[in-house]
Structure formats: C-alpha cells, structure tokens
Design a protein around this motif. Sequence first.
Motif, PDB file in Angstrom:
ATOM      1  N   GLU A  57       5.563  39.467  96.727  1.00 43.15           N
ATOM      2  CA  GLU A  57       5.144  39.024  98.056  1.00 43.15           C
ATOM      3  C   GLU A  57       6.039  39.652  99.113  1.00 43.15           C
ATOM      4  OE1 GLU A  57       4.140  34.489  96.589  1.00 43.15           O
ATOM      5  OE2 GLU A  57       4.506  34.831  98.727  1.00 43.15           O
ATOM      6  N   TYR A  59       6.308  40.043 103.571  1.00 46.85           N
ATOM      7  CA  TYR A  59       5.800  39.643 104.872  1.00 46.85           C
ATOM      8  C   TYR A  59       6.492  40.470 105.950  1.00 46.85           C
ATOM      9  CZ  TYR A  59       4.101  35.604 102.264  1.00 46.85           C
ATOM     10  OH  TYR A  59       3.469  34.784 101.350  1.00 46.85           O
ATOM     11  N   LYS A  65       4.117  46.189 111.070  1.00 40.75           N
ATOM     12  CA  LYS A  65       3.125  46.311 109.996  1.00 40.75           C
ATOM     13  C   LYS A  65       2.498  47.705 110.011  1.00 40.75           C
ATOM     14  CE  LYS A  65       1.811  41.447 109.530  1.00 40.75           C
ATOM     15  NZ  LYS A  65       0.785  40.412 109.806  1.00 40.75           N
ATOM     16  N   ARG A 101      13.029  32.345 103.228  1.00 46.85           N
ATOM     17  CA  ARG A 101      11.694  31.814 102.915  1.00 46.85           C
ATOM     18  C   ARG A 101      11.844  30.356 102.532  1.00 46.85           C
ATOM     19  NH1 ARG A 101       6.963  32.809 104.773  1.00 46.85           N
ATOM     20  NH2 ARG A 101       5.246  32.337 103.353  1.00 46.85           N
TER      21      ARG A 101
ATOM     22  N   SER B  96       3.621  32.617 107.007  1.00 44.36           N
ATOM     23  CA  SER B  96       3.579  34.072 106.817  1.00 44.36           C
ATOM     24  C   SER B  96       4.736  34.805 107.466  1.00 44.36           C
ATOM     25  CB  SER B  96       2.265  34.626 107.379  1.00 44.36           C
ATOM     26  OG  SER B  96       2.180  34.361 108.762  1.00 44.36           O
ATOM     27  N   SER B  97       5.730  34.082 107.941  1.00 42.64           N
ATOM     28  CA  SER B  97       6.831  34.764 108.626  1.00 42.64           C
ATOM     29  C   SER B  97       8.019  33.820 108.776  1.00 42.64           C
ATOM     30  CB  SER B  97       6.385  35.222 110.015  1.00 42.64           C
ATOM     31  OG  SER B  97       6.191  34.102 110.868  1.00 42.64           O
TER      32      SER B  97
END
Lengths: 119, 109
Positions: A57, A59, A65, A101, B96-97
């Motif tokens: 994963e 991010y 991006k 995270r 998501s961040s």
Amino acid sequence: EVQLVESGGGLVQPGGSLRLSCAASGFTFSSYWMSWVRQAPGKGLEWVANIKQDGSEKYYVDSVKGRFTISRDNAKNSLYLQMNSLRAEDTAVYYCARGGRAWQPIDPWGQGTLVTVSS
Amino acid sequence: QSALTQPASVSGSPGQSITISCTGTSSDVGGYNYVSWYQQHPGKAPKLMIYDVSNRPSGVSNRFSGSKSGNTASLTISGLQAEDEADYYCSSYTSSSTRFGGGTKLTVL
C-alpha cells in the motif's frame, strides 16, 4: 537508538529527476510504515507519501501523484523517494520518518535533505 | 487535501498555560483518534510530543497534554518555559493520507 539518515538531495533543474534514500537502523524496519514529509523554506510541514510494511500500500499527496514514487527495500533497511518532473514548488527539506499510518505516529524523523529545484 | 487549521501564533509568559487548537473535519480529526502534535525548533527536525490525541511518548514532559472535542484537537502546555518557544504542528490520520496543520509559532514572553 533509532536512526534515520537521508541522502540524495541537491540542486536540480525544473523537469529533472532525483532519488532520495533513507537508511534506517536501530529498529525492525520491516515492521513499520514509513513516510516522507517535506518542508518548503520558511513554510509548514507537508506530508508527501507513505508506504506499508511490505510495500503493498502506498499513498501520496495529490500534488505529487504521478511524479513521485515511494519504495522500500526491507533487506537493506532502506526507504526511497523517486522524484520526476520536478517543479520549483517541490523545493523543500525532505524528511524520512518512521510510521505515519493510524496507530503508528510519525516518529522519529531524520535530519532531512534539501532539494532545490531551480534553473 | 486541505491543511488542518491552527492559529498562526500564540504567546504566554513563563509559568502560564497556553492552548493551541487544531480544527479539521469529520474526515480527519473528528473521525479518528489519531491526532499527533509535533514541536519544531529552528533548523531542527520535528519532535513528537503527543500521539493518539492525548498520549505522551516516553521522555516528553507532563506539562504537555492533548485533547479532542468533535473536529477540534487541542494541545495545552502548562508551566511555560523558555525552551518551549518553537513551532507546533498537529497532524491527523485520514483514510488515504496524513494531514498536517499549518503550524503555530509559540512565543514565550
């Protein structure tokens, strides 16, 4: 003692590429999420990207991006940030950090490496 | 991916208490108990002061405390000392961040 040491920063022209590396020691690297956070001169902190323990994963902040890629090599206890199509607004000190995270807060941080995008 | 909202500056005298707020939304601060606070002195890397809203890492003074109500988290520093003068940033997990606040400059008068 946990240590994170970044390298690879420097001066690059707009549109160019740079690869940052982060050497980790003092903890079980493969057990932690890892992050890159940047700070433009005189500005605040901006999270850039993070990657799960096994790399499955990833991010990214919207502004990078498609241009930046985060990766890791658990056998080498190393974190990377490949930066392509660099822009002036990418100029910043880039910090490597453990965690980032949910239940793994960003801690500790490396000393940072300066990336300057300028012609 | 907007930044969390912090006051640009706060100040206090030695011995006093100050509170720094960090306002987000139900998608970040209000939605999870994963708010952290960082202290940064000039030219230095940030240091974790509070995690998971109100937990202090080992070695951080108990003069630092954190809390949350709805979409706003707060960092309180009691018994202000000269060494507390620094920039402070909040951060929050999102699905998501990771989102940071814009930072607050603390001046000890």
